[in-house]
Design an enzyme around this catalytic site. Structure first.
Site, PDB file in Angstrom:
ATOM      1  N   LEU A   1      -3.680   6.150  -8.153  1.00  0.00           N
ATOM      2  CA  LEU A   1      -4.649   6.602  -9.148  1.00  0.00           C
ATOM      3  C   LEU A   1      -6.000   5.923  -8.919  1.00  0.00           C
ATOM      4  O   LEU A   1      -6.065   4.735  -8.565  1.00  0.00           O
ATOM      5  CB  LEU A   1      -4.164   6.296 -10.564  1.00  0.00           C
TER       6      LEU A   1
ATOM      7  N   HIS B   1       6.925  -3.532  -9.910  1.00  0.00           N
ATOM      8  CA  HIS B   1       6.285  -2.422 -10.639  1.00  0.00           C
ATOM      9  C   HIS B   1       6.991  -1.123 -10.269  1.00  0.00           C
ATOM     10  O   HIS B   1       7.144  -0.799  -9.081  1.00  0.00           O
ATOM     11  CB  HIS B   1       4.801  -2.332 -10.291  1.00  0.00           C
TER      12      HIS B   1
ATOM     13  N   THR C   1       0.809  -1.216   0.000  1.00  0.00           N
ATOM     14  CA  THR C   1       0.000   0.000   0.000  1.00  0.00           C
ATOM     15  C   THR C   1       0.846   1.272   0.000  1.00  0.00           C
ATOM     16  O   THR C   1       0.574   2.213  -0.747  1.00  0.00           O
ATOM     17  CB  THR C   1      -0.943   0.009   1.218  1.00  0.00           C
TER      18      THR C   1
ATOM     19  N   TYR D   1     -22.079 -38.953 -23.903  1.00  0.00           N
ATOM     20  CA  TYR D   1     -21.056 -38.974 -22.863  1.00  0.00           C
ATOM     21  C   TYR D   1     -20.456 -40.378 -22.799  1.00  0.00           C
ATOM     22  O   TYR D   1     -21.180 -41.374 -22.736  1.00  0.00           O
ATOM     23  CB  TYR D   1     -21.659 -38.623 -21.506  1.00  0.00           C
TER      24      TYR D   1
ATOM     25  N   TYR E   1       1.476   6.113 -17.589  1.00  0.00           N
ATOM     26  CA  TYR E   1       0.499   6.947 -16.898  1.00  0.00           C
ATOM     27  C   TYR E   1       1.234   8.053 -16.153  1.00  0.00           C
ATOM     28  O   TYR E   1       2.420   7.932 -15.819  1.00  0.00           O
ATOM     29  CB  TYR E   1      -0.362   6.118 -15.939  1.00  0.00           C
TER      30      TYR E   1
ATOM     31  N   TYR F   1     -33.844 -28.883 -17.032  1.00  0.00           N
ATOM     32  CA  TYR F   1     -33.137 -27.601 -17.094  1.00  0.00           C
ATOM     33  C   TYR F   1     -33.621 -26.765 -15.912  1.00  0.00           C
ATOM     34  O   TYR F   1     -34.825 -26.600 -15.707  1.00  0.00           O
ATOM     35  CB  TYR F   1     -33.426 -26.899 -18.409  1.00  0.00           C
TER      36      TYR F   1
ATOM     37  N   ASP G   1     -26.937 -22.187 -13.470  1.00  0.00           N
ATOM     38  CA  ASP G   1     -27.848 -22.442 -14.581  1.00  0.00           C
ATOM     39  C   ASP G   1     -27.381 -23.743 -15.214  1.00  0.00           C
ATOM     40  O   ASP G   1     -26.356 -23.770 -15.895  1.00  0.00           O
ATOM     41  CB  ASP G   1     -27.790 -21.275 -15.571  1.00  0.00           C
TER      42      ASP G   1
END
Length: 779
Positions: free
Chosen positions: A45, A214, A39, A619, A240, A508, A521
């Site tokens: 930014l 970095h 930190t 399958y 930047y 389903y 789903d």
């Protein structure tokens, strides 16, 4: 007690939001002083708009929070430059996205950009975008402001306390061991930043976070005191800028990155930086001098080389791990300051309510499959992600690192026959076969981005499936076995449709959360009295496995079995005819399954479809997979096809996709899936389905091809955004789906913004293709 490990901005925000939500028994532990990990050296930014709607909302919450805190927030606005035609298109797409959130992002001319940031050169600049509510913040000051707010509500902060172990009993966290004693806890939150992987290992959990070196620098004064500059990003040149007192802060994302301390962060690495690496930084420095010429002569106050925790896909690692009560909030990928406020908010809800309140699957720690246990694979993917940080994320783009990894038994055949592969969740999947391209119409290539990864083969494979028989390798689809005493009761509780039916029945269904939102789903096949097979999307197996396992009693065995089975689908009006003579029995109805043989191979055949045509999914045990594929692909009249054709076929048929059209924030009734809510039992989420439906997923047709996230308007009012889109080669039109107010009727004219242009469309009744479903049920 809730224990938070790590006193950086992530841990501070989680503590702050837990306290705001009423939690009082919260303890923050830090191995040194707060902010002493990543930190303190963050550039700070804060950009709000992202390609992802959820992250945008989280970042917007951050800005609202920072405005109210005494944290040094500077709302100077932000500029993003475009130096290529492709980047101009990206900016215009982003302007459209911003409209759906009420963010004041506008396209501005290069001259207007220089007026706001007069130090810049306009060499190569074609356009720019400006967001007035972006800015920057002092990361350390922000962290201490959050901790002060948490302390004021009873949170304890204990620095200089090193965690030595995580106590786990019966799959649940029970506390932590430290050099200052042991602490019992029902919940432990790993906010360890670059130390997160090490902390995870203490609980037997793999957290794929890699510290990446970095760098950025800060110049001596280069501008008049008191002048205000917006932040400036030039992604085409990888750099930047932001103001820093009277100087500039400049950094970027070089193409020759450096992972750091992959084996583990040194024990004494607290509040420290890495040595300067000028040779690696020179690429960024050259670009910076081109964009801001005074950088060539500016004095350098200091260069910062600090490790930042990155993930393999540039998304956060959030949520509950496989150890109950052990949460993680890490892997902030150098945009954690922008996201910290939102991270704290969703994590507090997740910890206290069991539900983050937003669709966070793409940030959920559970998205990473077992292959990320490999440190080598994780590093390869993370390095590629860092080095392409500023690249345009074109739709359909696949990562290349670590491939191939997971392959179908038919992979060799695909490769030998011109398959163009995409990758999902480590699987090599056929997008299309280049050999089918001459059979398609090049004139149908969509304009702009939609045509970048398109091939006439997609249209050819689509048409072959609609008129003949298309063969698809779906072995990557995730498969989950649910068995043992209580399995039927479990799925009867989790599913909104009735899955506890006769043996052989296929259903389903969705699994809902307590808010009535769609968590899964899936199709469920009942194999025995207490045995079920669940099939879900390639990327969702780990999610659905975790959701079902979370609710399963000890008597029920829930196991992912994806790799044990090959799956090949043969769909199309000629599917039955081409199988004549090789299949032992196809005389069973739609949405049922049966064990049969195809050629020499024993298979379980499922009469289902995801393209809207007659057909079966076959399958078989993986060792038979290559033989089964050879049998099917050798049949006269069969066209091998890929996933890109599946997508165009399913759009015409109105089949929804979880993660785009469906999410934990949408109910079955909103999504047009009310026909699935047929479970006669009480089930999870049923009570929430009584609320009024104020929006619905609608089908739109238009002359162009949508890609997703585009705003939809009626008149001058933005009323929704596109969830998924493409082209329907059978119906001959562009297709998009969008959640619109329930009052919007079929036939309503709408407009969709594509790259800055409003394209007319119409709300249609779906499905557009075979609305009576006669083709899937044909005998």
């Amino acid at each position: 007690m809730i224990i938070i490990i790590g006193g950086g901005v992530g841990g501070a925000s989680v503590a702050y939001h837990l306290a705001q939500a009423g939690a009082r028994d919260v303890l923050v532990l830090d191995r040194a002083e707060p902010t002493s990990g990543s930190t303190f050296h963050s550039a700070g930014l804060v950009g709000q708009l992202r390609a992802d709607p959820t992250l945008t909302r989280m970042n917007m919450h951050s800005v609202q929070l920072y405005r109210d805190l005494d944290c040094g927030w500077v709302e100077c606005g932000g500029i993003k430059l475009a130096c290529t035609p492709e980047r101009v298109e990206e900016l215009r797409r982003q302007v459209g996205w911003a409209r759906t959130f009420g963010l004041p992002l506008t396209e501005i001319s290069p001259a207007e950009a220089r007026e706001m940031f007069p130090l810049m050169s306009l060499d190569g600049v074609l356009s720019a975008a400006h967001l007035a509510t972006d800015g920057y913040v002092d990361p350390s000051r922000l962290t201490y402001a959050l901790l002060a707010g948490a302390r004021a509500r009873g949170v304890r902060v204990q620095p200089h306390t090193r965690v030595l172990g995580i106590s786990v009993r019966d799959g649940r966290v029970t506390g932590v061991r430290t050099d200052q004693g042991d602490f019992a806890a029902e919940t432990v939150v790993n906010c360890g930043g670059m130390f997160a992987a090490e902390i995870g290992r203490m609980a037997g959990v793999r957290i794929p976070v890699v510290p990446m070196s970095h760098q950025y620098l800060i110049t001596e004064p280069v501008r008049p005191h008191g002048d205000r500059l917006p932040t400036l990003r030039d992604p085409d040149n990888l750099v930047y800028f932001r103001e820093e007192v009277d100087g500039l802060l400049m950094g970027g994302y070089e193409r020759t990155s450096q992972p750091w301390s992959v084996a583990g962060v040194p024990a004494d690495f607290n509040g420290r930086l890495l040595p300067e690496d000028w040779p690696r930084f020179e690429e960024i420095a050259d670009h910076a001098r081109m964009r801001v010429p005074l950088m060539a002569d500016a004095g350098i106050r200091k260069i910062i080389n600090g490790p930042e925790g990155f993930t393999p896909d540039n998304e956060f690692c959030l949520g509950e791990t496989s150890v109950a009560g052990f949460f993680v909030a890490a892997g902030f990928c150098a945009h954690g300051i922008a996201g910290a406020g939102g991270i704290g908010k969703v994590m507090a809800a997740w910890i206290l309510d069991g539900d983050p309140g937003l669709d966070l699957w793409h940030m959920d720690i559970r998205r990473f499959g077992p292959h990320y246990r490999s440190s080598a694979y994780t590093v390869k993917r993370t390095v590629e992600n860092y080095e392409t940080y500023y690249d345009i994320p074109y739709p359909g783009r696949s990562r290349s690192a670590g491939r191939p990894l997971r392959v179908s038994p038919a992979y060799g055949w695909h490769a030998e026959h011109g398959a163009v592969f995409g990758e999902k969740s480590g699987w090599e999947r056929v997008d299309y076969y280049a050999g089918n391209a001459p059979l398609g119409e090049e004139s149908l290539r969509p304009a702009g981005w939609a045509g970048l990864h398109w091939s006439p083969a997609i249209e050819a494979e689509h048409t072959a499936t609609r008129t003949g028989a298309g063969l698809f390798d779906e072995s990557s689809f995730a498969k989950i076995s649910v068995s043992g005493p209580g399995s039927a009761d479990l799925l009867g509780w989790l599913c909104d449709n009735d899955v506890v039916r006769e043996i052989g029945a296929i259903t389903y269904t969705q699994c809902l959360n307590a808010r009535g939102g769609i968590e899964c789903d899936v199709t469920v096949t009942r194999l025995g009295p207490e045995e079920f097979m669940i099939v879900t999307g390639t990327a969702f197996g780990t999610h659905d496995l975790a959701w079902i396992s979370r609710h399963a009693p000890e008597s029920v065995r829930v196991v992912e079995v994806t790799g044990q089975f090959a799956c090949f689908a043969l769909w199309g009006p000629e599917a039955r005819n081409v199988l004549e003579g090789v299949a032992s029995d196809l005389g069973f109805p739609y949405l049922t399954s049966k064990e049969i043989t195809v050629g020499d191979v024993p298979v379980r055949a499922l009469r289902v479809t995801f393209v809207g045509e007659l057909g079966w999914e076959f399958y078989c045990s993986a060792e038979y997979g290559a033989a089964l594929w050879r049998t099917l692909v050798g049949l006269a009249g069969v066209t091998p096809a890929g996933y890109r054709a599946i997508d165009t076929l399913r759009l015409e048929k109105g089949y929804r996709v979880w993660g785009a059209d469906l999410s934990p924030e949408t109910s079955p009734y909103e999504a047009g899936l009310g026909f699935c809510v047929r479970n006669p039992r009480d089930f999870l989420g049923r009570a929430a389905l009584t609320r009024e439906v104020t929006r619905r997923l609608r089908c739109l047709t238009l002359a162009e091809v949508c890609l997703g996230n585009e705003p939809v308007r009626v008149g001058s009012e933005i009323i929704g955004r596109v969830t998924s889109g493409g082209y329907g080669h059978t119906v001959g039109t562009g297709i998009a789906y969008a959640y619109l107010p329930a009052s919007i009727e079929v036939g309503t004219p709408v407009e969709v913004e594509l790259f800055g242009t409003w394209v007319p469309g119409v709300v249609q009744r779906d499905p557009l293709y075979d609305p009576t479903h006669s083709r899937v049920r044909s005998s």
